[in-house]
Design an enzyme around this catalytic site. Structure first.
Site, PDB file in Angstrom:
ATOM      1  N   GLU A  94       0.867  -1.184   0.000  1.00  0.00           N
ATOM      2  CA  GLU A  94       0.000   0.000   0.000  1.00  0.00           C
ATOM      3  C   GLU A  94       0.898   1.227   0.000  1.00  0.00           C
ATOM      4  O   GLU A  94       1.995   1.182   0.558  1.00  0.00           O
ATOM      5  CB  GLU A  94      -0.862   0.029   1.276  1.00  0.00           C
ATOM      6  CG  GLU A  94      -1.801  -1.149   1.401  1.00  0.00           C
ATOM      7  CD  GLU A  94      -2.426  -1.238   2.803  1.00  0.00           C
ATOM      8  OE1 GLU A  94      -2.449  -0.223   3.516  1.00  0.00           O
ATOM      9  OE2 GLU A  94      -2.866  -2.341   3.159  1.00  0.00           O
ATOM     10  N   LYS A 116       2.265   4.586   1.388  1.00  0.00           N
ATOM     11  CA  LYS A 116       2.275   5.167   2.728  1.00  0.00           C
ATOM     12  C   LYS A 116       1.912   6.640   2.584  1.00  0.00           C
ATOM     13  O   LYS A 116       2.696   7.450   2.089  1.00  0.00           O
ATOM     14  CB  LYS A 116       3.659   5.013   3.358  1.00  0.00           C
ATOM     15  CG  LYS A 116       3.695   5.434   4.800  1.00  0.00           C
ATOM     16  CD  LYS A 116       5.020   5.004   5.428  1.00  0.00           C
ATOM     17  CE  LYS A 116       5.032   5.257   6.915  1.00  0.00           C
ATOM     18  NZ  LYS A 116       4.835   6.654   7.274  1.00  0.00           N
ATOM     19  N   ASP A 153       1.251  10.338   3.591  1.00  0.00           N
ATOM     20  CA  ASP A 153       1.863  11.201   4.598  1.00  0.00           C
ATOM     21  C   ASP A 153       0.806  12.112   5.215  1.00  0.00           C
ATOM     22  O   ASP A 153       0.590  13.232   4.779  1.00  0.00           O
ATOM     23  CB  ASP A 153       2.966  12.027   3.944  1.00  0.00           C
ATOM     24  CG  ASP A 153       4.020  12.428   4.955  1.00  0.00           C
ATOM     25  OD1 ASP A 153       4.048  11.828   6.052  1.00  0.00           O
ATOM     26  OD2 ASP A 153       4.798  13.340   4.658  1.00  0.00           O
ATOM     27  N   TYR A 195      -7.315   1.864   5.870  1.00  0.00           N
ATOM     28  CA  TYR A 195      -6.436   0.718   5.610  1.00  0.00           C
ATOM     29  C   TYR A 195      -6.502  -0.405   6.640  1.00  0.00           C
ATOM     30  O   TYR A 195      -5.896  -1.446   6.449  1.00  0.00           O
ATOM     31  CB  TYR A 195      -4.984   1.155   5.366  1.00  0.00           C
ATOM     32  CG  TYR A 195      -4.394   2.108   6.406  1.00  0.00           C
ATOM     33  CD1 TYR A 195      -4.143   1.701   7.709  1.00  0.00           C
ATOM     34  CD2 TYR A 195      -4.051   3.410   6.050  1.00  0.00           C
ATOM     35  CE1 TYR A 195      -3.589   2.576   8.638  1.00  0.00           C
ATOM     36  CE2 TYR A 195      -3.497   4.289   6.971  1.00  0.00           C
ATOM     37  CZ  TYR A 195      -3.285   3.862   8.271  1.00  0.00           C
ATOM     38  OH  TYR A 195      -2.744   4.722   9.181  1.00  0.00           O
ATOM     39  N   LYS A 220      10.829   3.239   3.187  1.00  0.00           N
ATOM     40  CA  LYS A 220      10.836   4.699   3.078  1.00  0.00           C
ATOM     41  C   LYS A 220      11.667   5.150   1.886  1.00  0.00           C
ATOM     42  O   LYS A 220      12.811   4.717   1.734  1.00  0.00           O
ATOM     43  CB  LYS A 220      11.444   5.307   4.352  1.00  0.00           C
ATOM     44  CG  LYS A 220      10.506   5.278   5.546  1.00  0.00           C
ATOM     45  CD  LYS A 220       9.481   6.374   5.397  1.00  0.00           C
ATOM     46  CE  LYS A 220       8.835   6.848   6.658  1.00  0.00           C
ATOM     47  NZ  LYS A 220       9.619   7.224   7.760  1.00  0.00           N
ATOM     48  N   CYS A 261      17.301  47.426   8.101  1.00  0.00           N
ATOM     49  CA  CYS A 261      16.428  46.854   7.062  1.00  0.00           C
ATOM     50  C   CYS A 261      17.060  47.042   5.683  1.00  0.00           C
ATOM     51  O   CYS A 261      17.444  48.169   5.334  1.00  0.00           O
ATOM     52  CB  CYS A 261      15.061  47.529   7.117  1.00  0.00           C
ATOM     53  SG  CYS A 261      14.018  47.090   5.727  1.00  0.00           S
ATOM     54  N   CYS A 277      14.831  49.791   3.702  1.00  0.00           N
ATOM     55  CA  CYS A 277      14.677  51.202   4.066  1.00  0.00           C
ATOM     56  C   CYS A 277      15.840  51.727   4.905  1.00  0.00           C
ATOM     57  O   CYS A 277      15.924  52.921   5.171  1.00  0.00           O
ATOM     58  CB  CYS A 277      13.363  51.417   4.816  1.00  0.00           C
ATOM     59  SG  CYS A 277      13.367  50.707   6.466  1.00  0.00           S
ATOM     60  N   CYS A 317      11.404  44.734  10.671  1.00  0.00           N
ATOM     61  CA  CYS A 317      11.525  46.164  10.399  1.00  0.00           C
ATOM     62  C   CYS A 317      10.222  46.798  10.869  1.00  0.00           C
ATOM     63  O   CYS A 317       9.153  46.334  10.508  1.00  0.00           O
ATOM     64  CB  CYS A 317      11.697  46.402   8.894  1.00  0.00           C
ATOM     65  SG  CYS A 317      11.594  48.150   8.474  1.00  0.00           S
ATOM     66  N   CYS A 332       8.451  51.899   5.538  1.00  0.00           N
ATOM     67  CA  CYS A 332       9.394  51.053   4.800  1.00  0.00           C
ATOM     68  C   CYS A 332       8.766  50.682   3.455  1.00  0.00           C
ATOM     69  O   CYS A 332       7.642  50.187   3.413  1.00  0.00           O
ATOM     70  CB  CYS A 332       9.711  49.793   5.594  1.00  0.00           C
ATOM     71  SG  CYS A 332      10.690  48.612   4.640  1.00  0.00           S
TER      72      CYS A 332
HETATM   73  S1  IVH Z   1      -0.609   0.465   8.761  1.00  0.00           S
HETATM   74  C1  IVH Z   1       0.135  -1.645  12.662  1.00  0.00           C
HETATM   75  N1  IVH Z   1      -0.924   1.473   6.350  1.00  0.00           N
HETATM   76  O1  IVH Z   1       2.264   5.385   8.810  1.00  0.00           O
HETATM   77  C2  IVH Z   1      -0.248  -0.971  11.407  1.00  0.00           C
HETATM   78  N2  IVH Z   1      -0.041   2.881   8.047  1.00  0.00           N
HETATM   79  O2  IVH Z   1       4.801   5.000  10.287  1.00  0.00           O
HETATM   80  C3  IVH Z   1       0.194   0.429  11.352  1.00  0.00           C
HETATM   81  N3  IVH Z   1       0.419   5.171   7.309  1.00  0.00           N
HETATM   82  O3  IVH Z   1       0.962   5.475  12.049  1.00  0.00           O
HETATM   83  C4  IVH Z   1      -0.377   1.260  10.313  1.00  0.00           C
HETATM   84  N4  IVH Z   1      -0.253   4.924   5.234  1.00  0.00           N
HETATM   85  O4  IVH Z   1      -0.199   6.893  10.247  1.00  0.00           O
HETATM   86  C5  IVH Z   1      -0.512   1.705   7.615  1.00  0.00           C
HETATM   87  N5  IVH Z   1      -1.281   2.238   4.185  1.00  0.00           N
HETATM   88  C6  IVH Z   1      -0.883   2.472   5.434  1.00  0.00           C
HETATM   89  C7  IVH Z   1      -0.402   3.724   5.856  1.00  0.00           C
HETATM   90  C8  IVH Z   1       0.022   3.887   7.173  1.00  0.00           C
HETATM   91  C9  IVH Z   1       0.240   5.767   6.126  1.00  0.00           C
HETATM   92  C10 IVH Z   1       0.972   5.843   8.518  1.00  0.00           C
HETATM   93  C11 IVH Z   1       0.170   5.610   9.776  1.00  0.00           C
HETATM   94  C12 IVH Z   1       1.141   5.002  10.764  1.00  0.00           C
HETATM   95  C13 IVH Z   1       2.454   5.429  10.195  1.00  0.00           C
HETATM   96  C14 IVH Z   1       3.561   4.476  10.626  1.00  0.00           C
END
Ligand code: IVH
Length: 679
Positions: free
Chosen positions: A118, A120, A122, A230, A323, A417, A420, A435, A440
């Site tokens: 999946e 991730k 942010d 999720y 990551k 500044c 000015c 400032c 200015c």
């Molecule tokens: S699973 C035990 N799935 O990432 C399962 N987390 O670094 C934990 N996050 O706190 C979460 N997308 O806020 C999961 N597809 C995804 C995610 C996801 C973003 C975030 C979530 C978690 C953090 C962990």
């Protein structure tokens, strides 16, 4: 109380069903089937019925997404099932180590470990509880065991169903997922904050987390958070984590069936090679998504295997986050420039040897303020690490001291500044250098640009270059001076012909019809963005009321916190600002929304008192309404038909029979330009 008959109850149910479906199609499927206008009409009908029969309001009604009153604070909640965070893998070797270890532990299982990949997202994790299919609680992750109860804010997220799309919902359903802001929305929020002189959110994650913790759900609703689900738990009396299906993949599908938005870019992989391919593909492709992702979450698919693997102290063993490396790169600082903003804040900016980061060329990066420069120990000539994530502004994150050339010079914030030349100040307890020179040119130019901007007085044709000329030639020393500008004065500027000059003068005049809320926003008071200005002017219908209000009274406005209230209070208390208001009032700007403009005449110039006007044809720059308001503001009357009593007929292009009648009656004809000279 009036009893609702069956027919009304039926209609309410029907309206809720229709609105719920429309919301789902719009926010989850991204495939609307009805227009906004129809939605609004149905919504209003439901709202009216609920107002008549308040006992019929239910928590899952589409009208209940925004709370009546802001919360004073959030309650803590214990999570029934902890929210774990994820272990990270920063390269494919670490991913392999994780996969081999999990395979070893699960060796006795007959299950073949497939993997769900999946994206991730942010954002900020949310835990949602549904009882008998109705959303009863929304909470932040907090420390994983205790979070904050933010149900009212969660309800404003339109892609979160208030009611599960299940015939016979289980007594309790727990759903987890990520609340996030699209990059577009994030940028809009920051633009608004910038205009209001507020600190910018560093990235969409901070903006989402900050928004979720807003006490006023009206503000949350405006921020347009979104949500991807999720995780799904359907606890049974004897087993909190009982599972409705055999795999994570099926859970995601089930979540979708229940009405949640589930990220479509998921993939079921049968081995590590496929997982790695997925990660590689999205490393590039993620830059084309409308939201921020910082990695891939890989989860072992069979839930029986997940159970067997269990958790370490902090993380599940059955999942890991791969990551993506942050988009950072070293480059050299050629020089440091200092910008002065509308609020007088001095921002140091590193001028860099250009580098390619996150798909764009970066040649400047913010150094934020004096404290940050000290912390970095930045010298001109240093090699630094520059980072650009989803952030709009790249920043310097580190100095590579070992690469510092011998002749590198430490950068010091200027004591004066750069615009000015006046001494700058370092307010107590603030990192910002400011400032405070009222005149200015940088502050003046910033305020003029803000005043003319689209959400403020919306004056077309006044851009950076023109403002700079107006300020340096001293034609304009404050926004009030704009209203004294003449065509001749403008024509004395570079590349300005009579036609453009007239257009600008007309556009400035037309801005006098803008409402009080926009005028307040245009004044550029710190923390007062367009939304706050709207909220404040709803309560304080005139500037007099606002000037007389105490900070506490201003804080009483729905959605206005103490810091904003104090900033407004202080601003209106300064004699120089009161003087500015007086001048703008005399120029004819709107500082009152309580009465119709016709009733407002007493405090405005009355040059057209007793005169009757008719407008015909299309005017070159003013809209019909704008011209009408201008005439009325000056005490004149506007009627529809020409008669002997008409004093003037304002004639635009394609004027018809009214022009002829006016000519027959010998009434004075005016062009738009001539009309404007009357004010
Ligand atoms: S699973 C035990 N799935 O990432 C399962 N987390 O670094 C934990 N996050 O706190 C979460 N997308 O806020 C999961 N597809 C995804 C995610 C996801 C973003 C975030 C979530 C978690 C953090 C962990």
């Amino acid at each position: 109380m009036v009893e609702a008959n069956l027919e009304i109850q039926q209609r309410i149910k029907e309206l809720r069903g229709l609105l719920q479906k429309a919301s789902y199609e719009y926010y989850v499927l991204d495939a609307p089937t009805i227009s906004d206008a129809v939605y609004d009409q149905l919504y209003r009908e439901l709202q009216d019925l609920e107002q008549q029969y308040p006992t019929l309001i239910t928590p899952d009604s589409p009208t209940q997404r925004v709370g009546e009153k802001p919360a004073t604070q959030f309650q803590s909640v214990q999570h029934n099932i902890s929210l774990y965070s994820l272990d990270n893998a920063f390269n494919f070797n670490e991913l392999k180590t994780w996969q081999e270890r999990s395979q070893k532990i699960a060796v006795n299982s007959s299950e073949i470990p497939t993997y769900v990949c999946e994206l991730k997202i942010d954002g900020s994790a949310l835990a949602l509880t549904y009882e008998n299919g109705i959303l009863v609680r929304g909470a932040t992750r907090g420390d994983g065991m205790t979070g904050e109860e933010i149900t009212q804010n969660v309800k404003t997220i339109r892609s979160i169903p208030l009611k599960l799309a299940l015939e016979n919902p289980p007594p309790v359903v727990e759903v987890r997922g990520e609340a996030f802001l699209s990059l577009n929305t994030f940028e809009k929020i920051n633009q608004d904050r910038k205009k209001a002189g507020d600190a910018l959110f560093a990235n969409p994650r901070n903006a989402a987390a900050g928004t979720l913790r807003q006490l006023d759900s009206k503000i949350v609703a405006q921020r347009k958070l979104d949500f991807f689900a999720y995780t799904l738990y359907i606890p049974q009396p004897d087993n909190l984590e009982a599972i409705p299906s055999q795999t994570q993949w099926e859970n995601l599908e089930l979540l979708q069936t229940m009405g949640f938005k589930v990220n479509p870019n998921r993939q079921l992989c049968s081995n590590l090679e496929e997982v790695i391919k997925y990660c590689e593909y999205w490393d590039q492709e993620r830059h084309n998504l409308p939201y921020m992702t910082d990695g891939v979450v890989i989860k072992i698919n069979p839930l029986s295997l997940q159970k067997q693997l269990g958790f370490t102290q902090k993380f599940p063993r059955w999942a890991i986050a791969y990551k993506y490396p942050a988009e950072e790169s070293p480059t050299e600082v050629k020089s440091v420039t200092v910008q002065v903003g509308r609020t007088g804040a001095l921002t140091p900016v590193a001028e860099l040897n250009p580098i390619l980061l996150a798909g764009t060329t970066v040649q400047r990066a913010t150094l934020h303020n004096r404290d940050r420069i000290k912390e970095l120990d930045l010298h001109i000539g240093d090699t630094v690490i520059v980072r650009k994530a989803g952030e709009i502004i790249p920043e310097v994150v580190k100095v590579l001291l070992e690469l510092r050339p011998k002749d590198a010079k430490r950068f010091e914030m200027p004591s004066h500044c750069p615009e000015c030349g006046q001494l700058v100040v370092q307010p107590m307890g603030e990192a910002v250098t400011r400032c405070i020179n009222e005149s200015c040119p940088a502050i003046l130019q910033g305020s003029l640009i803000h005043w003319c901007s689209r959400d403020a007085l919306d004056i077309n044709g006044i851009g950076d270059k023109l403002v700079q000329q107006l300020a340096t030639k001293k034609l304009v020393n404050s926004v009030a001076d704009l209203y004294q500008l003449t065509v001749e004065q403008l024509m004395s500027l570079d590349r300005m012909g009579e036609k453009s000059a007239t257009k600008i003068v007309n556009a400035i005049a037309a801005s006098k019809t803008q409402p009080w809320s926009r005028v307040l926003y245009g004044l550029g008071i710190r923390h007062v963005g367009s939304v706050n200005a709207e909220l404040i002017t709803q309560k304080f219908k005139s500037v007099e009321q606002l000037i007389q209000a105490s900070a506490t009274e201003i804080e009483g406005v729905y959605g206005i916190g103490p810091e904003i209230a104090d900033s407004v209070y202080q601003w209106f208390n300064l004699p120089a600002n009161q003087n500015l208001i007086e001048r703008l009032k005399n120029a004819g700007l709107q500082f009152d929304s309580s009465q119709k403009i016709e009733d407002n005449q007493t405090r405005q110039s009355q040059s057209l008192a007793g005169k009757t006007f008719v407008i015909t044809g299309t005017l070159p720059t003013l809209k019909r309404d704008e011209a009408k308001k201008l005439i009325q503001n000056a005490g004149g009357k506007v009627t529809d038909s020409v008669s002997k009593k008409t004093d003037y007929v304002v004639v635009g292009e394609e004027a018809g029979s009214k022009l002829k009648k006016a000519q027959d009656l010998g009434i004075t004809l005016l062009s738009e330009e001539q009309l404007l000279t009357l004010f």
